[in-house]
Design an enzyme around this catalytic site. Structure first.
Site, PDB file in Angstrom:
ATOM      1  CD  GLU A  91      -1.079   0.698   3.653  1.00  0.00           C
ATOM      2  OE1 GLU A  91      -1.562   1.827   3.468  1.00  0.00           O
ATOM      3  OE2 GLU A  91      -1.226   0.046   4.702  1.00  0.00           O
TER       4      GLU A  91
ATOM      5  CE  LYS B  44       0.489   1.934  14.610  1.00  0.00           C
ATOM      6  NZ  LYS B  44       0.313   2.233  13.191  1.00  0.00           N
TER       7      LYS B  44
HETATM    8  N1  PSU Z   1      -2.761   1.608  10.709  1.00  0.00           N
HETATM    9  C1  PSU Z   1      -1.435   1.609  10.856  1.00  0.00           C
HETATM   10  N2  PSU Z   1      -0.658   2.212   9.924  1.00  0.00           N
HETATM   11  C2  PSU Z   1      -1.203   2.810   8.824  1.00  0.00           C
HETATM   12  C3  PSU Z   1      -2.620   2.785   8.675  1.00  0.00           C
HETATM   13  C4  PSU Z   1      -3.356   2.171   9.631  1.00  0.00           C
HETATM   14  O1  PSU Z   1      -0.948   1.062  11.825  1.00  0.00           O
HETATM   15  O2  PSU Z   1      -0.464   3.364   8.006  1.00  0.00           O
HETATM   16  C5  PSU Z   1      -3.233   3.356   7.432  1.00  0.00           C
HETATM   17  C6  PSU Z   1      -3.565   2.227   6.441  1.00  0.00           C
HETATM   18  O3  PSU Z   1      -3.427   2.707   5.114  1.00  0.00           O
HETATM   19  C7  PSU Z   1      -5.021   1.937   6.733  1.00  0.00           C
HETATM   20  C8  PSU Z   1      -5.535   3.333   7.028  1.00  0.00           C
HETATM   21  O4  PSU Z   1      -5.714   1.341   5.668  1.00  0.00           O
HETATM   22  O5  PSU Z   1      -4.496   3.959   7.762  1.00  0.00           O
HETATM   23  C9  PSU Z   1      -6.812   3.307   7.822  1.00  0.00           C
HETATM   24  O6  PSU Z   1      -7.321   4.591   7.906  1.00  0.00           O
HETATM   25  P1  PSU Z   1      -8.827   4.816   8.419  1.00  0.00           P
HETATM   26  O7  PSU Z   1      -8.785   4.464   9.882  1.00  0.00           O
HETATM   27  O8  PSU Z   1      -9.081   6.273   8.160  1.00  0.00           O
HETATM   28  O9  PSU Z   1      -9.703   3.906   7.599  1.00  0.00           O
END
Ligand code: PSU
Ligand code: MN
Length: 307
Positions: free
Chosen positions: A25, A159
């Site tokens: 990604e 996380k």
């Molecule tokens: N969690 C992490 N590192 C990240 C992300 C999430 O530990 O870089 C990034 C990923 O791209 C994930 C996105 O798909 O954040 C999720 O964002 P949201 O909670 O806005 O859907």
């Protein structure tokens, strides 16, 4: 009309030969880590996939095209574009028609990987159910994507900035297999265990590949989440990271919508004086290796004549 999909030469060649490919990604590059560590990590992750016998395909949106596999210049340009749009399922089409540079989240990367015929995707952590979701309704689109797009995603769990029990409940409701790799515990990104059981356990890449292919045979939509714990030597134990997470949640309380996850990540980076970044890099490399191993097993199984 065919999707505006551009495969790099090496990804196209691997796909044509049925050779293993691992999708990667780009939100982790633009919104997950600071420059220049983001670029350095992206390059090391690609090298790790290659070292374990697969072709890396970093995915991003550029100039109205879905780029699957980035050359060195494009990867560098992306790493230096902190204002790239963070693109999830909802933003994908609009970002393409606008021609803006878009960094794909787990959800959007899964969609693009599927369009390119890639089975496996390695990343750091997935989005999930945020703490306080009972009032904010903040639940990452990554979870619903896992329920509808057939890609096996390798992550170090999620996380502990998230509500992990609720995240696991939603994944169960959505019918997403959550597979602890060589562990009975659901990992919590920087920590090897969240204290919660992993719903499934597998100990070898060929088992994960077989389950991926069985889902395909059954015609089940959706993917699998492989939860691969961070290597022990890079772990930040739970009792040390928990107070830091609590402080970050307080500091980032004003963030909303798409900004919540990036705001929490950058705050934790500051509070751990970079240690969280070292751990983050170690776990992504570990996931890239496992992703390559699973992709190789899937490629081998697909090449076997039908029984
Ligand atoms: N969690 C992490 N590192 C990240 C992300 C999430 O530990 O870089 C990034 C990923 O791209 C994930 C996105 O798909 O954040 C999720 O964002 P949201 O909670 O806005 O859907
Ligand atoms: Mn959200």
């Amino acid at each position: 009309m065919t999707p505006p999909l551009i495969l790099s030469d090496d990804v196209a060649a691997a796909q044509a030969n049925g050779a293993p490919v691992v999708a990667l990604e780009s939100t982790i590059i633009t919104h997950g880590m600071p420059y220049p560590q983001n670029l350095e990590t992206a390059q090391r992750v690609e090298a790790q996939v290659r070292a374990h016998g697969a072709t890396p395909a970093t995915i991003a949106l550029m100039g109205g095209q879905i780029r699957v596999g980035l050359d060195a210049d494009s990867l560098t340009a992306l790493a230096k574009t902190p204002d790239a749009q963070k693109v999830s399922r909802a933003d994908l089409a609009a970002c393409l028609t606008s021609g803006r540079t878009g960094a794909t989240t787990v959800a959007a990367t899964m969609i693009c990987a599927r369009l390119a015929g890639i089975d496996v995707f390695a990343t750091g952590g997935i989005g999930g159910v945020h703490r306080g979701a009972e009032t904010s309704f903040d639940i990452s689109a990554d979870l619903t994507e896992l329920s509808q797009t057939a890609v096996t995603v390798v992550a170090a769990g999620a996380k502990a900035i998230l509500d992990l029990p609720k995240t696991l409940e939603v994944l169960e409701t959505l019918g997403v297999p959550v597979i602890g790799y060589q562990t009975d515990d659901f990992p919590a990104f920087w920590s090897r265990s969240s204290g919660l059981p992993a719903p499934l356990r597998m100990d070898a890449p060929d088992q994960i590949a077989a389950a991926h292919l069985m889902r395909e045979t059954l015609g089940l939509p959706g993917g699998q989440l492989v939860a691969n714990p961070i290597p022990a030597e890079a772990e930040i134990p739970r009792d040390r990271i928990d107070p830091i997470i609590a402080a970050a949640l307080k500091d980032a309380a004003d963030a909303s919508a798409k900004d919540v996850t990036p705001a929490l990540l950058s705050r934790i980076l500051k509070l751990t004086v970079g240690q969280s970044l070292d751990s983050n890099i170690a776990l992504v490399l570990n996931n890239a290796r496992l992703g390559a191993e699973i992709a190789r097993e899937i490629a081998t199984a697909r090449a076997r004549p039908h029984k």
